[in-house]
Motif scaffolding. Sequence first.
Motif, PDB file in Angstrom:
ATOM      1  N   ARG B 119      46.495  36.113  48.206  1.00  0.00           N
ATOM      2  CA  ARG B 119      45.871  34.850  48.383  1.00  0.00           C
ATOM      3  C   ARG B 119      44.351  35.005  48.466  1.00  0.00           C
ATOM      4  NH1 ARG B 119      48.806  30.358  49.751  1.00  0.00           N
ATOM      5  NH2 ARG B 119      50.917  30.597  49.301  1.00  0.00           N
ATOM      6  N   GLU B 120      43.708  35.934  48.885  1.00  0.00           N
ATOM      7  CA  GLU B 120      42.508  36.180  48.860  1.00  0.00           C
ATOM      8  C   GLU B 120      41.894  36.029  47.442  1.00  0.00           C
ATOM      9  OE1 GLU B 120      41.129  38.956  52.643  1.00  0.00           O
ATOM     10  OE2 GLU B 120      41.793  39.970  50.769  1.00  0.00           O
ATOM     11  N   VAL B 121      42.455  36.852  46.653  1.00  0.00           N
ATOM     12  CA  VAL B 121      41.973  37.029  45.300  1.00  0.00           C
ATOM     13  C   VAL B 121      42.290  35.574  44.492  1.00  0.00           C
ATOM     14  CG1 VAL B 121      42.480  38.003  42.909  1.00  0.00           C
ATOM     15  CG2 VAL B 121      42.692  39.318  44.901  1.00  0.00           C
ATOM     16  N   LEU B 122      43.248  34.908  44.611  1.00  0.00           N
ATOM     17  CA  LEU B 122      43.525  33.551  44.433  1.00  0.00           C
ATOM     18  C   LEU B 122      42.580  32.537  44.609  1.00  0.00           C
ATOM     19  CD1 LEU B 122      47.380  32.806  44.193  1.00  0.00           C
ATOM     20  CD2 LEU B 122      46.038  33.348  42.498  1.00  0.00           C
ATOM     21  N   ALA B 123      42.197  32.428  45.938  1.00  0.00           N
ATOM     22  CA  ALA B 123      40.885  31.613  46.383  1.00  0.00           C
ATOM     23  C   ALA B 123      39.709  31.880  45.789  1.00  0.00           C
ATOM     24  CB  ALA B 123      40.940  31.981  48.024  1.00  0.00           C
ATOM     25  N   LEU B 124      39.347  33.265  45.875  1.00  0.00           N
ATOM     26  CA  LEU B 124      38.277  33.686  45.014  1.00  0.00           C
ATOM     27  C   LEU B 124      37.865  33.032  43.680  1.00  0.00           C
ATOM     28  CD1 LEU B 124      37.618  37.244  46.660  1.00  0.00           C
ATOM     29  CD2 LEU B 124      36.176  34.836  47.174  1.00  0.00           C
ATOM     30  N   CYS B 125      39.256  33.320  42.993  1.00  0.00           N
ATOM     31  CA  CYS B 125      39.183  32.877  41.498  1.00  0.00           C
ATOM     32  C   CYS B 125      39.048  31.316  41.422  1.00  0.00           C
ATOM     33  CB  CYS B 125      40.508  33.277  40.737  1.00  0.00           C
ATOM     34  SG  CYS B 125      40.468  34.892  40.421  1.00  0.00           S
ATOM     35  N   ASP B 126      39.623  30.638  42.344  1.00  0.00           N
ATOM     36  CA  ASP B 126      39.499  29.190  42.373  1.00  0.00           C
ATOM     37  C   ASP B 126      38.238  28.669  42.636  1.00  0.00           C
ATOM     38  OD1 ASP B 126      42.085  28.177  41.628  1.00  0.00           O
ATOM     39  OD2 ASP B 126      42.740  27.935  43.865  1.00  0.00           O
ATOM     40  N   GLN B 154      37.708  39.033  32.944  1.00  0.00           N
ATOM     41  CA  GLN B 154      38.875  39.134  31.803  1.00  0.00           C
ATOM     42  C   GLN B 154      39.251  37.772  31.126  1.00  0.00           C
ATOM     43  OE1 GLN B 154      42.160  40.410  34.166  1.00  0.00           O
ATOM     44  NE2 GLN B 154      41.834  42.783  33.283  1.00  0.00           N
ATOM     45  N   ILE B 155      38.407  36.773  31.637  1.00  0.00           N
ATOM     46  CA  ILE B 155      38.613  35.154  31.307  1.00  0.00           C
ATOM     47  C   ILE B 155      37.312  34.734  30.539  1.00  0.00           C
ATOM     48  CG2 ILE B 155      39.010  32.818  31.999  1.00  0.00           C
ATOM     49  CD1 ILE B 155      40.372  33.978  34.637  1.00  0.00           C
ATOM     50  N   PRO B 156      37.611  34.363  29.249  1.00  0.00           N
ATOM     51  CA  PRO B 156      36.424  34.029  28.443  1.00  0.00           C
ATOM     52  C   PRO B 156      35.699  33.116  29.337  1.00  0.00           C
ATOM     53  CG  PRO B 156      38.848  34.235  27.055  1.00  0.00           C
ATOM     54  CD  PRO B 156      39.007  34.389  28.553  1.00  0.00           C
ATOM     55  N   GLY B 157      34.332  33.315  29.389  1.00  0.00           N
ATOM     56  CA  GLY B 157      33.278  32.411  29.706  1.00  0.00           C
ATOM     57  C   GLY B 157      33.906  32.303  31.419  1.00  0.00           C
ATOM     58  N   ARG B 158      34.507  33.137  31.883  1.00  0.00           N
ATOM     59  CA  ARG B 158      34.898  33.214  33.524  1.00  0.00           C
ATOM     60  C   ARG B 158      35.460  31.765  33.865  1.00  0.00           C
ATOM     61  NH1 ARG B 158      29.886  36.397  36.469  1.00  0.00           N
ATOM     62  NH2 ARG B 158      30.679  38.669  35.520  1.00  0.00           N
ATOM     63  N   ALA B 162      39.923  26.697  32.336  1.00  0.00           N
ATOM     64  CA  ALA B 162      40.364  26.405  30.772  1.00  0.00           C
ATOM     65  C   ALA B 162      41.473  26.715  30.394  1.00  0.00           C
ATOM     66  CB  ALA B 162      39.210  27.287  29.917  1.00  0.00           C
ATOM     67  N   TYR B 163      42.328  26.116  29.556  1.00  0.00           N
ATOM     68  CA  TYR B 163      43.505  26.369  28.887  1.00  0.00           C
ATOM     69  C   TYR B 163      43.376  27.885  28.453  1.00  0.00           C
ATOM     70  CZ  TYR B 163      44.771  21.647  27.631  1.00  0.00           C
ATOM     71  OH  TYR B 163      45.165  20.135  27.941  1.00  0.00           O
ATOM     72  N   SER B 164      44.227  28.600  28.444  1.00  0.00           N
ATOM     73  CA  SER B 164      43.985  30.144  28.059  1.00  0.00           C
ATOM     74  C   SER B 164      44.922  30.142  26.916  1.00  0.00           C
ATOM     75  CB  SER B 164      44.896  31.067  28.977  1.00  0.00           C
ATOM     76  OG  SER B 164      46.252  30.883  29.178  1.00  0.00           O
ATOM     77  N   HIS B 165      44.699  31.578  26.244  1.00  0.00           N
ATOM     78  CA  HIS B 165      45.635  31.824  25.127  1.00  0.00           C
ATOM     79  C   HIS B 165      47.059  31.257  25.428  1.00  0.00           C
ATOM     80  CE1 HIS B 165      48.309  34.062  22.540  1.00  0.00           C
ATOM     81  NE2 HIS B 165      47.259  34.601  21.669  1.00  0.00           N
ATOM     82  N   SER B 166      47.931  30.676  24.549  1.00  0.00           N
ATOM     83  CA  SER B 166      49.180  30.095  24.945  1.00  0.00           C
ATOM     84  C   SER B 166      50.094  31.089  25.410  1.00  0.00           C
ATOM     85  CB  SER B 166      49.616  29.518  23.797  1.00  0.00           C
ATOM     86  OG  SER B 166      48.775  28.355  23.377  1.00  0.00           O
ATOM     87  N   GLN B 167      49.872  32.381  25.144  1.00  0.00           N
ATOM     88  CA  GLN B 167      50.684  33.496  25.778  1.00  0.00           C
ATOM     89  C   GLN B 167      50.132  33.847  27.234  1.00  0.00           C
ATOM     90  OE1 GLN B 167      51.821  35.804  21.779  1.00  0.00           O
ATOM     91  NE2 GLN B 167      52.416  36.982  23.566  1.00  0.00           N
ATOM     92  N   GLY B 168      49.234  33.554  27.489  1.00  0.00           N
ATOM     93  CA  GLY B 168      48.338  33.985  28.784  1.00  0.00           C
ATOM     94  C   GLY B 168      46.913  34.479  28.498  1.00  0.00           C
ATOM     95  N   ILE B 169      46.283  34.687  29.509  1.00  0.00           N
ATOM     96  CA  ILE B 169      44.994  35.422  29.294  1.00  0.00           C
ATOM     97  C   ILE B 169      45.178  36.952  28.942  1.00  0.00           C
ATOM     98  CG2 ILE B 169      43.010  36.438  30.656  1.00  0.00           C
ATOM     99  CD1 ILE B 169      43.519  33.667  32.419  1.00  0.00           C
ATOM    100  N   LYS B 170      44.653  37.446  27.968  1.00  0.00           N
ATOM    101  CA  LYS B 170      44.865  38.526  27.372  1.00  0.00           C
ATOM    102  C   LYS B 170      44.547  39.627  28.308  1.00  0.00           C
ATOM    103  CE  LYS B 170      45.299  41.817  24.016  1.00  0.00           C
ATOM    104  NZ  LYS B 170      44.902  42.987  24.760  1.00  0.00           N
ATOM    105  N   GLY B 171      43.575  39.743  29.134  1.00  0.00           N
ATOM    106  CA  GLY B 171      43.342  40.838  30.332  1.00  0.00           C
ATOM    107  C   GLY B 171      44.352  40.776  31.116  1.00  0.00           C
ATOM    108  N   LEU B 172      45.168  39.755  31.568  1.00  0.00           N
ATOM    109  CA  LEU B 172      45.789  39.558  32.595  1.00  0.00           C
ATOM    110  C   LEU B 172      47.422  40.251  31.617  1.00  0.00           C
ATOM    111  CD1 LEU B 172      45.552  36.108  34.382  1.00  0.00           C
ATOM    112  CD2 LEU B 172      44.730  38.397  34.946  1.00  0.00           C
ATOM    113  N   ARG B 173      47.354  40.024  30.505  1.00  0.00           N
ATOM    114  CA  ARG B 173      48.727  40.703  30.044  1.00  0.00           C
ATOM    115  C   ARG B 173      48.537  42.261  30.039  1.00  0.00           C
ATOM    116  NH1 ARG B 173      48.959  38.610  24.646  1.00  0.00           N
ATOM    117  NH2 ARG B 173      47.295  37.478  24.993  1.00  0.00           N
ATOM    118  N   ASP B 174      47.168  42.608  29.537  1.00  0.00           N
ATOM    119  CA  ASP B 174      47.060  44.067  29.625  1.00  0.00           C
ATOM    120  C   ASP B 174      47.437  44.557  31.143  1.00  0.00           C
ATOM    121  OD1 ASP B 174      45.996  43.825  27.060  1.00  0.00           O
ATOM    122  OD2 ASP B 174      43.856  43.794  27.684  1.00  0.00           O
TER     123      ASP B 174
END
Lengths: 533, 533
Positions: B119-126, B154-158, B162-174
Amino acid sequence: MRRLVIGRTRDLLNRSHQNYRHSQHSLFLSSSRFLSSAPVIDSPSSSSSPPMSPPVTLNSINPKVVKCEYAVRGEIVTLAQKLQEEIQAKPGSQPFEEILYCNIGNPQSLGQQPITFFREVLALCDHPAILDKSETQGLFSADAIERAWQILDQIPGRATGAYSHSQGIKGLRDTIAAGIEARDGFPSNPDDIFLTDGASPAVHMMMQLLIRSEKDGILCPIPQYPLYSASIALHGGTLVPYYLDEATGWGLEISELKKQLGTARSKGIAVRALVVINPGNPTGQVLAEENQREIVEFCKDEGLVLLADEVYQENVYVPEKKFHSFKKVSRSMGYGEKDIHLVSFQSVSKGYYGECGKRGGYMEVTGFGADVREQMYKVASVNLCSNISGQILASLVMSPPKVGDESYESYCAERDGILLSLSRRAKMLEDAFNNLEGVTCNKAEGAMYLFPRIHLPEKAIRAAEEVKTAPDAFYCRRLLNATGIVVVPGSGFGQVPGTWHFRCTILPQEDKIPAVIDRLTDFHKSFMDEYRD
Amino acid sequence: MRRLVIGRTRDLLNRSHQNYRHSQHSLFLSSSRFLSSAPVIDSPSSSSSPPMSPPVTLNSINPKVVKCEYAVRGEIVTLAQKLQEEIQAKPGSQPFEEILYCNIGNPQSLGQQPITFFREVLALCDHPAILDKSETQGLFSADAIERAWQILDQIPGRATGAYSHSQGIKGLRDTIAAGIEARDGFPSNPDDIFLTDGASPAVHMMMQLLIRSEKDGILCPIPQYPLYSASIALHGGTLVPYYLDEATGWGLEISELKKQLGTARSKGIAVRALVVINPGNPTGQVLAEENQREIVEFCKDEGLVLLADEVYQENVYVPEKKFHSFKKVSRSMGYGEKDIHLVSFQSVSKGYYGECGKRGGYMEVTGFGADVREQMYKVASVNLCSNISGQILASLVMSPPKVGDESYESYCAERDGILLSLSRRAKMLEDAFNNLEGVTCNKAEGAMYLFPRIHLPEKAIRAAEEVKTAPDAFYCRRLLNATGIVVVPGSGFGQVPGTWHFRCTILPQEDKIPAVIDRLTDFHKSFMDEYRD
């Protein structure tokens, strides 16, 4: 009192029992269908061997999937992604430094900043443990903290990680309904709201509900946002096109609706619904209220469900036009629940907020019987619920900070800054397109797109034919290869045969617009020089 | 080098042009279908008037929607919600103080706390604006701040909006692919990952891809999680049941699979896929590795897509069993991409995290040709992308804090506390069920449910018939009305005809379990006293 309650419960039970029999019946049907309705081979040991499982190939998957198209993320975007990889791998390998994605309404991908208040509330709801820490006061505005508490109190057990009611958290639906009432001046019922992961799943849900076979038709504008054609294809229905009139600023003529409806019916199509996108995508027009009244009357008279795509309701850029919801228009005509089936789609992805990645949205569903509404709820329940952050954000966009709130002024400054800049960008790009040889472009009164028409020289059309591509796609690919600007060919949206267009968003940041216009103009000149007849 | 790049781009273009023609063709088909394939009434002015739009009623909507059932949120839950409203309106009006929702695997709704680090990470990314504020150091752990920065990079432009790649953000898939590799000891390709809003949309996507008509069948366990029957019904396919063997702890016998496959094929059904839920839902069994090898061999030999529901992979409660992914098992047998079509579903809703409301999940798709994969991507692109918070959370559950990270110890304590408590709760409830007259209950080796069998007295069965309800539903309603405990009748999952069960989650907080058991036991005794033969 106890007896009374028991009596009421018994009523509920009895009603439920009847439903239950129905449900049992369906369940047994579903297994007995397997056992009975499939053709039975009398002698399984006969010489003809039973069908093996077909390999999973393009020829053996669902043909509706193969048929569906979605140009906004189609192959021109795939090419752009490959070019981008090439630039990253070999800087300087292309005649441009970056790819500029003008293919999709994705504002934050091009640098638009989120509204601070919204993000503060989301962060606090994600990690409520910090709500009563002293440091939090220094980091977050007071009204964001207060709003987060309010929202948490609306969530049973304050559990932001729990599945919610399948239509969305009741308290958030209350907030949204109040926002709709404030917008329209007519009542809105929270039980009519279905919160969804963006507007797209809501559109799919309605198509799934209405389409039984290819004999069911949905009236869609041409040009249209290709979610509609894709969803109709996936659900096996028939798209019944009605053409917007480019000459009158993409006017929506009732005579055209009547003509197309008549033609469809004469061919045996049961037309179930009319899709109207207002403000228009990709066309940018904002409907006049009088026109909307005619549309409501038409749907009412013809028994059509009015599917109103109103996701651009905050994006109106011209003082002479104003957004009116179809719900407001129909209620102001005196039409209520019994008169018209009306569904309004809204999304957190558009407006001044542009929170595409949060996947928040809702549909407001009115005019359907209780039994049909139960079916909608059932389908929603199969997917459990939409994401809670998206739900919260949908409530926030329908209930932003108010006068007197700590965030109010900064919120207004952020909102107005974005909307005013979008209107300037729309005008700059519109003018630029109209300055190009052989290009005409209607005004973007609203939404996020321009849809210029290119009068391509015969020589360019022949050149496109030679490489077996559509002329507008040929132009868009050349544009991409020369400038890095990604736009979507008009054929992805539909257009009058023999005319050629492309859709370009107005979303590049304002300081980049002059350079974008220079690149576009230079490309277009050299393209025309190459192909001018 | 420039020439080389141009050459490569030209290749891409040519390939795309060919695709483009295909796409143009389909688009025209879709309008020309409307114009041609529908039956044409030669004389529209003839006496038979064209079909009007049917009113939107239960009889005129998509019958697949009407047929679909989803008992987990079915009418017993609707009744529970009404009882809850009655309690709120009139406290004391029921013989219990609260409704206890044991119908659905929704841990946080029953008080389970989220994992702090996630939840900490989610809040900071929000709300990344606070990342470099000094107060943030006092509120968030250092590794959460670091992880948030990593994810933003890992997110283009942080741009988390934004909509991501339709399969999901590449860095997260990595990150997810690396987590799968660490789990299995075999490689995982980020391009095989499709991030989705929970696992349900991924299941729908596969059903949509594979099912062409009711002649296509999907092998499903009985009892099954009703998402599968619902999705098959919505997509118009046929559920081919295979029965789990209650006598051997819900054993999955290959002989049963072969028998049911043969029967289905002899009736002309093309069986496309086998669904396996491991750990089992609603049955709680954990498959032995040897059994999994047989299943892989069976799917490979028969050309079936193996749809592996592995959302409970973290929920194993018995030391003698361990979770093995089907990907690991098939790779350890030497089977690769060319040998077997394999899809693994994972979700952030289950495990020790239980983040149902975040709607995060993914499927890992292997063994399909590039052309079929393109179709999957296209369908994903129509819905643009799954929600970014859910995407981030999916990456976190596959890559939690590691030894040495500031959060590691508290993370382990939270995780182990939840999992150990769940295993104690499973055992307590299992024992309690087995102590009831006429009830037998297999062990929950994993997942979140018990599925006890109730041997109902004839008199109870007759009483149920008199009120036109199924005997297990009759029991569950009586239980709800007497105790406020909500469970789901076995008929919602499927069961051997003539046997009766219900599904009960193990999720009430541990300190409530004794009271739950007391209420269950008292109810059951009085029920049996009333109906004992």
